[in-house]
Design a protein around this motif. Structure first.
Motif, PDB file in Angstrom:
ATOM      1  N   GLY A   1       0.827  -1.199   0.000  1.00  0.00           N
ATOM      2  CA  GLY A   1       0.000   0.000   0.000  1.00  0.00           C
ATOM      3  C   GLY A   1       0.863   1.252   0.000  1.00  0.00           C
ATOM      4  N   VAL A   2       0.225   2.392   0.205  1.00  0.00           N
ATOM      5  CA  VAL A   2       0.933   3.677   0.218  1.00  0.00           C
ATOM      6  C   VAL A   2       1.282   4.058   1.655  1.00  0.00           C
ATOM      7  CG1 VAL A   2       0.748   6.145  -0.287  1.00  0.00           C
ATOM      8  CG2 VAL A   2      -0.160   4.473  -1.901  1.00  0.00           C
ATOM      9  N   HIS A   3       2.555   4.327   1.884  1.00  0.00           N
ATOM     10  CA  HIS A   3       3.046   4.789   3.177  1.00  0.00           C
ATOM     11  C   HIS A   3       3.305   6.292   3.062  1.00  0.00           C
ATOM     12  CE1 HIS A   3       4.132   0.670   4.870  1.00  0.00           C
ATOM     13  NE2 HIS A   3       3.745   0.425   3.629  1.00  0.00           N
ATOM     14  N   ARG A   4       2.889   7.040   4.069  1.00  0.00           N
ATOM     15  CA  ARG A   4       2.995   8.511   4.027  1.00  0.00           C
ATOM     16  C   ARG A   4       3.878   8.993   5.173  1.00  0.00           C
ATOM     17  NH1 ARG A   4      -2.382  12.101   4.799  1.00  0.00           N
ATOM     18  NH2 ARG A   4      -2.249  11.118   6.839  1.00  0.00           N
ATOM     19  N   VAL A   5       4.737   9.958   4.902  1.00  0.00           N
ATOM     20  CA  VAL A   5       5.591  10.531   5.937  1.00  0.00           C
ATOM     21  C   VAL A   5       5.329  12.032   6.040  1.00  0.00           C
ATOM     22  CG1 VAL A   5       7.547  10.956   4.379  1.00  0.00           C
ATOM     23  CG2 VAL A   5       7.954  10.698   6.829  1.00  0.00           C
ATOM     24  N   GLN A   6       5.310  12.527   7.260  1.00  0.00           N
ATOM     25  CA  GLN A   6       5.160  13.963   7.527  1.00  0.00           C
ATOM     26  C   GLN A   6       6.351  14.400   8.379  1.00  0.00           C
ATOM     27  OE1 GLN A   6       1.232  13.684   9.342  1.00  0.00           O
ATOM     28  NE2 GLN A   6       0.267  14.466   7.486  1.00  0.00           N
ATOM     29  N   ARG A   7       7.228  15.244   7.796  1.00  0.00           N
ATOM     30  CA  ARG A   7       8.407  15.700   8.519  1.00  0.00           C
ATOM     31  C   ARG A   7       9.009  16.897   7.810  1.00  0.00           C
ATOM     32  NH1 ARG A   7      12.424  10.546   7.262  1.00  0.00           N
ATOM     33  NH2 ARG A   7      12.509  10.784   4.999  1.00  0.00           N
TER      34      ARG A   7
ATOM     35  N   GLU B   1      -3.772   2.296  -1.987  1.00  0.00           N
ATOM     36  CA  GLU B   1      -4.448   2.511  -0.711  1.00  0.00           C
ATOM     37  C   GLU B   1      -3.472   3.025   0.351  1.00  0.00           C
ATOM     38  OE1 GLU B   1      -7.030  -0.078   2.525  1.00  0.00           O
ATOM     39  OE2 GLU B   1      -5.943  -1.067   0.918  1.00  0.00           O
ATOM     40  N   LYS B   2      -3.790   4.159   0.960  1.00  0.00           N
ATOM     41  CA  LYS B   2      -2.943   4.698   2.029  1.00  0.00           C
ATOM     42  C   LYS B   2      -3.143   3.846   3.274  1.00  0.00           C
ATOM     43  CE  LYS B   2      -4.218   8.144   4.507  1.00  0.00           C
ATOM     44  NZ  LYS B   2      -4.699   9.474   4.909  1.00  0.00           N
ATOM     45  N   ILE B   3      -2.070   3.259   3.771  1.00  0.00           N
ATOM     46  CA  ILE B   3      -2.219   2.342   4.898  1.00  0.00           C
ATOM     47  C   ILE B   3      -1.588   2.855   6.193  1.00  0.00           C
ATOM     48  CG2 ILE B   3      -2.368   0.327   3.385  1.00  0.00           C
ATOM     49  CD1 ILE B   3       0.537  -0.342   4.253  1.00  0.00           C
ATOM     50  N   ARG B   4      -0.545   3.696   6.085  1.00  0.00           N
ATOM     51  CA  ARG B   4       0.165   4.070   7.314  1.00  0.00           C
ATOM     52  C   ARG B   4       0.785   5.459   7.169  1.00  0.00           C
ATOM     53  NH1 ARG B   4       3.912  -0.472   8.510  1.00  0.00           N
ATOM     54  NH2 ARG B   4       1.953  -1.597   8.901  1.00  0.00           N
ATOM     55  N   THR B   5       0.775   6.211   8.263  1.00  0.00           N
ATOM     56  CA  THR B   5       1.377   7.546   8.290  1.00  0.00           C
ATOM     57  C   THR B   5       2.461   7.600   9.362  1.00  0.00           C
ATOM     58  OG1 THR B   5      -0.623   8.655   7.501  1.00  0.00           O
ATOM     59  CG2 THR B   5       0.977  10.003   8.685  1.00  0.00           C
ATOM     60  N   TYR B   6       3.610   8.136   8.992  1.00  0.00           N
ATOM     61  CA  TYR B   6       4.759   8.289   9.891  1.00  0.00           C
ATOM     62  C   TYR B   6       4.905   9.782  10.177  1.00  0.00           C
ATOM     63  CZ  TYR B   6       5.664   3.609   7.995  1.00  0.00           C
ATOM     64  OH  TYR B   6       5.549   2.290   7.588  1.00  0.00           O
ATOM     65  N   ASN B   7       4.447  10.227  11.347  1.00  0.00           N
ATOM     66  CA  ASN B   7       4.404  11.641  11.698  1.00  0.00           C
ATOM     67  C   ASN B   7       5.574  11.969  12.634  1.00  0.00           C
ATOM     68  OD1 ASN B   7       3.733  14.118  13.163  1.00  0.00           O
ATOM     69  ND2 ASN B   7       1.740  13.977  12.146  1.00  0.00           N
TER      70      ASN B   7
END
Length: 366
Positions: free
Chosen positions: A181-187, A305-311
């Protein structure tokens, strides 16, 4: 509960029947039947063993319940204590039975091919792809699995536009299958001078590694091109035509590999990836024909599909399918993803019980 006991009784009857069949001289001289029945018996053996313990526990429970009603207070107290122990044992046994009755995926014990590609976010997305690669290789080390890079395209900043690698080890697919799936990072990227938080993505695809017996590929369906390996900016990094590009003509799938100096090794690695992609396509087709394509709390495992966010600012990792949040983001990126893996496996097992019509089994176990 009645559904559970009925299911277990049927399994026990089949196990006893297989014992008689395997003792039959006619079966003993038939290698095919002997192997078939022997494999089936072996698959049922552990369930039957636990069922035997469950029945012994049930008999002891009934005896303890009678003693708990005894007029002698001392006997009743001792029986009540025994009842508590026996009920705890029963709950434990039911939980084990629940797990064993979950229909197994035939791919669970396979090695996996993991493909990570940078998404939106430019260089930051490529760096995030590198972070995910390290996360999975560190997780593989913790599981004592082997990770080997099959193909990669690096960026000047040390990231990856794409990296494909193999993870070898028993149960690799059963653990990593939920990472697709799609992994998203916010930093705040290292290149950001004003401290603004950016959002970038990377996609992950986890494929069960296919053997030659799983997928038969006609050589006439392949176009194989060889060329010189290139590095950052397209410069040649090799003096021989060792890089390989394989095109599967019927599907249009293209696989390239240039990490090895040997053309043969690059071809073998590219064929491994191609087989696994073709195997995945066939598995998806069969699932749709059976109506097995599920849309659930654990997701469809689609790459979009977005599955996880790394904040990073909040030191939080969120899995959107099971609504689980973890702190210690550095630890997660160092391979400590087992809490997510276990929760996702549990959710999948619960759903597969429902799909198999064993809802009461899950209720009894809980």
């Amino acid at each position: 509960m009645s559904s559970l006991l009925t299911t277990l009784a049927e399994i026990d009857r089949r196990y006893q029947e297989l014992d008689h069949l395997l003792a039959d001289p006619a079966i003993a001289t038939d290698p095919v039947k002997l192997q078939e029945f022997g494999r089936e018996r072996a698959e049922l053996e552990e369930i039957v063993a636990v069922y035997d313990v469950y029945r012994a526990n049930d008999r002891a429970l009934r005896d303890a319940e009678q003693l708990a009603a005894d007029e002698d207070p001392e006997i009743a107290v001792l029986a009540a204590d025994e009842l508590k122990v026996l009920r705890d044992q029963r709950d434990h046994l039911l939980t084990r039975i629940k797990t064993m009755l979950v229909p197994k995926d035939p791919n669970d014990d396979k090695n996996v091919i993991v493909e990570i590609r940078a998404g939106t976010g430019g260089d930051e997305a490529a760096l995030f792809a590198a972070d995910l690669f390290r996360m999975y290789t560190r997780y593989a080390e913790r599981q004592r699995w082997k990770a080997e890079v099959l193909s990669s395209t690096e960026t000047d900043g040390g990231g990856f536009r794409e990296i494909i690698f193999e993870v070898s080890g028993r149960g690799a697919y059963s653990h990593l299958r939920y990472e697709s799936g799609v992994h998203r990072v916010q930093r705040v990227p290292v290149t950001e001078s004003q401290g603004r938080i950016h959002t970038s993505t990377a996609s992950v695809a986890v494929l069960p590694e296919a053997e030659e017996v799983d997928v038969r590929i006609d050589e006439n369906d392949l176009r194989i091109d060889v060329y010189r390996s290139t590095g950052h900016g397209g410069q040649s990094v090799n003096t021989t035509d060792s890089a390989v590009r394989i095109t599967h003509l019927p599907t249009g799938l293209v696989v390239t590999c240039q990490d090895e100096k040997s053309q043969l090794k690059n071809k073998l690695k590219a064929m491994t990836v191609l087989r696994s992609r073709l195997y995945e396509i066939e598995q998806q087709r069969l699932a749709q024909e059976r109506g097995d394509a599920r849309r659930s709390q654990i997701g469809s495992a689609e790459r979009s599909e977005k599955i996880r966010t790394y904040n990073f600012p909040q030191d939080r990792v969120t899995d959107h399918r099971i609504k689980v949040n973890l702190s210690n983001l550095p630890g997660v990126l160092d391979g400590q993803i087992d809490p997510f893996v276990q929760e996702l496996r549990a959710a999948d097992e619960a759903e597969r019980l429902t799909d198999a019509g064993l809802d009461e089994v899950a209720a009894a176990a809980d």
